[in-house]
Motif scaffolding. Structure first.
Motif, PDB file in Angstrom:
ATOM      1  N   LEU A   1       0.825  -1.208   0.000  1.00 30.22           N
ATOM      2  CA  LEU A   1       0.000   0.000   0.000  1.00 30.22           C
ATOM      3  C   LEU A   1       0.861   1.262   0.000  1.00 30.22           C
ATOM      4  O   LEU A   1       0.541   2.239  -0.676  1.00 30.22           O
ATOM      5  CB  LEU A   1      -0.941   0.009   1.208  1.00 30.22           C
ATOM      6  N   ALA A   2       1.950   1.230   0.735  1.00 29.29           N
ATOM      7  CA  ALA A   2       2.811   2.414   0.841  1.00 29.29           C
ATOM      8  C   ALA A   2       3.488   2.750  -0.480  1.00 29.29           C
ATOM      9  O   ALA A   2       3.772   3.918  -0.750  1.00 29.29           O
ATOM     10  CB  ALA A   2       3.859   2.199   1.930  1.00 29.29           C
TER      11      ALA A   2
ATOM     12  N   TYR B   1     -16.886   4.184   3.440  1.00 25.02           N
ATOM     13  CA  TYR B   1     -15.900   3.166   3.778  1.00 25.02           C
ATOM     14  C   TYR B   1     -16.392   1.797   3.326  1.00 25.02           C
ATOM     15  O   TYR B   1     -17.584   1.508   3.375  1.00 25.02           O
ATOM     16  CB  TYR B   1     -15.623   3.156   5.280  1.00 25.02           C
ATOM     17  N   ILE B   2     -15.458   0.977   2.892  1.00 24.33           N
ATOM     18  CA  ILE B   2     -15.776  -0.382   2.461  1.00 24.33           C
ATOM     19  C   ILE B   2     -15.174  -1.337   3.481  1.00 24.33           C
ATOM     20  O   ILE B   2     -13.974  -1.287   3.756  1.00 24.33           O
ATOM     21  CB  ILE B   2     -15.193  -0.676   1.065  1.00 24.33           C
TER      22      ILE B   2
ATOM     23  N   THR C   1      -2.761   3.961  -4.624  1.00 25.03           N
ATOM     24  CA  THR C   1      -3.313   3.593  -3.317  1.00 25.03           C
ATOM     25  C   THR C   1      -4.294   4.643  -2.815  1.00 25.03           C
ATOM     26  O   THR C   1      -5.351   4.319  -2.280  1.00 25.03           O
ATOM     27  CB  THR C   1      -2.175   3.381  -2.301  1.00 25.03           C
ATOM     28  N   TYR C   2      -3.974   5.903  -3.025  1.00 27.61           N
ATOM     29  CA  TYR C   2      -4.818   6.994  -2.526  1.00 27.61           C
ATOM     30  C   TYR C   2      -6.230   6.957  -3.115  1.00 27.61           C
ATOM     31  O   TYR C   2      -7.159   7.505  -2.528  1.00 27.61           O
ATOM     32  CB  TYR C   2      -4.168   8.348  -2.823  1.00 27.61           C
ATOM     33  N   LYS C   3      -6.400   6.303  -4.260  1.00 29.04           N
ATOM     34  CA  LYS C   3      -7.717   6.227  -4.892  1.00 29.04           C
ATOM     35  C   LYS C   3      -8.652   5.260  -4.170  1.00 29.04           C
ATOM     36  O   LYS C   3      -9.866   5.317  -4.360  1.00 29.04           O
ATOM     37  CB  LYS C   3      -7.595   5.775  -6.346  1.00 29.04           C
ATOM     38  N   TYR C   4      -8.083   4.363  -3.376  1.00 32.15           N
ATOM     39  CA  TYR C   4      -8.872   3.303  -2.754  1.00 32.15           C
ATOM     40  C   TYR C   4      -8.725   3.220  -1.241  1.00 32.15           C
ATOM     41  O   TYR C   4      -9.542   2.591  -0.583  1.00 32.15           O
ATOM     42  CB  TYR C   4      -8.493   1.945  -3.360  1.00 32.15           C
TER      43      TYR C   4
ATOM     44  N   ASP D   1      -7.734   2.557   5.410  1.00 37.38           N
ATOM     45  CA  ASP D   1      -9.119   2.102   5.340  1.00 37.38           C
ATOM     46  C   ASP D   1      -9.575   2.205   3.888  1.00 37.38           C
ATOM     47  O   ASP D   1      -9.350   3.226   3.230  1.00 37.38           O
ATOM     48  CB  ASP D   1     -10.029   2.968   6.220  1.00 37.38           C
ATOM     49  N   MET D   2     -10.215   1.157   3.385  1.00 38.11           N
ATOM     50  CA  MET D   2     -10.679   1.171   2.004  1.00 38.11           C
ATOM     51  C   MET D   2     -11.946   2.017   1.893  1.00 38.11           C
ATOM     52  O   MET D   2     -12.802   1.988   2.772  1.00 38.11           O
ATOM     53  CB  MET D   2     -10.958  -0.253   1.517  1.00 38.11           C
ATOM     54  N   TYR D   3     -12.044   2.755   0.788  1.00 37.40           N
ATOM     55  CA  TYR D   3     -13.204   3.620   0.589  1.00 37.40           C
ATOM     56  C   TYR D   3     -13.523   3.755  -0.892  1.00 37.40           C
ATOM     57  O   TYR D   3     -12.753   3.339  -1.754  1.00 37.40           O
ATOM     58  CB  TYR D   3     -12.954   5.007   1.185  1.00 37.40           C
ATOM     59  N   HIS D   4     -14.664   4.336  -1.167  1.00 36.99           N
ATOM     60  CA  HIS D   4     -15.006   4.779  -2.518  1.00 36.99           C
ATOM     61  C   HIS D   4     -15.897   6.003  -2.383  1.00 36.99           C
ATOM     62  O   HIS D   4     -16.433   6.289  -1.316  1.00 36.99           O
ATOM     63  CB  HIS D   4     -15.680   3.665  -3.340  1.00 36.99           C
TER      64      HIS D   4
END
Length: 103
Positions: free
Chosen positions: A18-19, A46-47, A24-27, A33-36
């Protein structure tokens, strides 16, 4: 979201991956934390991946096959097996008996 399903089945993505990911910043948030973004409301949502096992998702009971698939589907390229290693996997070299009654 497909990424959420993958994480739910295969487990979380390593922090190192992820780093270093350019998208990565898109998701993922800075807290990983995963988001859309909801297209209707333009709100961040948040997903939370639904945890599942590979065996349940694919409806397989063969532990060797599940291990083989898990090894080749490992997201971290430093941890997943190579093509050569996959060809040497015990599941591929298992000697199955042939039952001619099924022909």
């Amino acid at each position: 979201m497909l990424l959420g399903r993958m994480i739910g089945i295969l487990g979380p993505i390593d922090m190192e991956i992820l780093a270093t990911g350019q998208d990565t910043y898109k998701y993922f948030t800075k807290e990983n934390d995963m988001y859309h973004i909801n297209e209707d409301t333009n709100q961040l949502e948040y997903i939370i991946p639904e945890e599942s096992s590979l065996e349940d998702h694919l409806q397989i009971s063969n532990v060797g096959l599940a291990n083989f698939l898990r090894d080749i589907l490992e997201i971290n390229p430093l941890k997943h097996i190579t093509a050569s290693e996959a060809l040497e996997h015990p599941w591929l070299s298992y000697s199955y008996s042939y039952d001619s009654s099924f022909c």
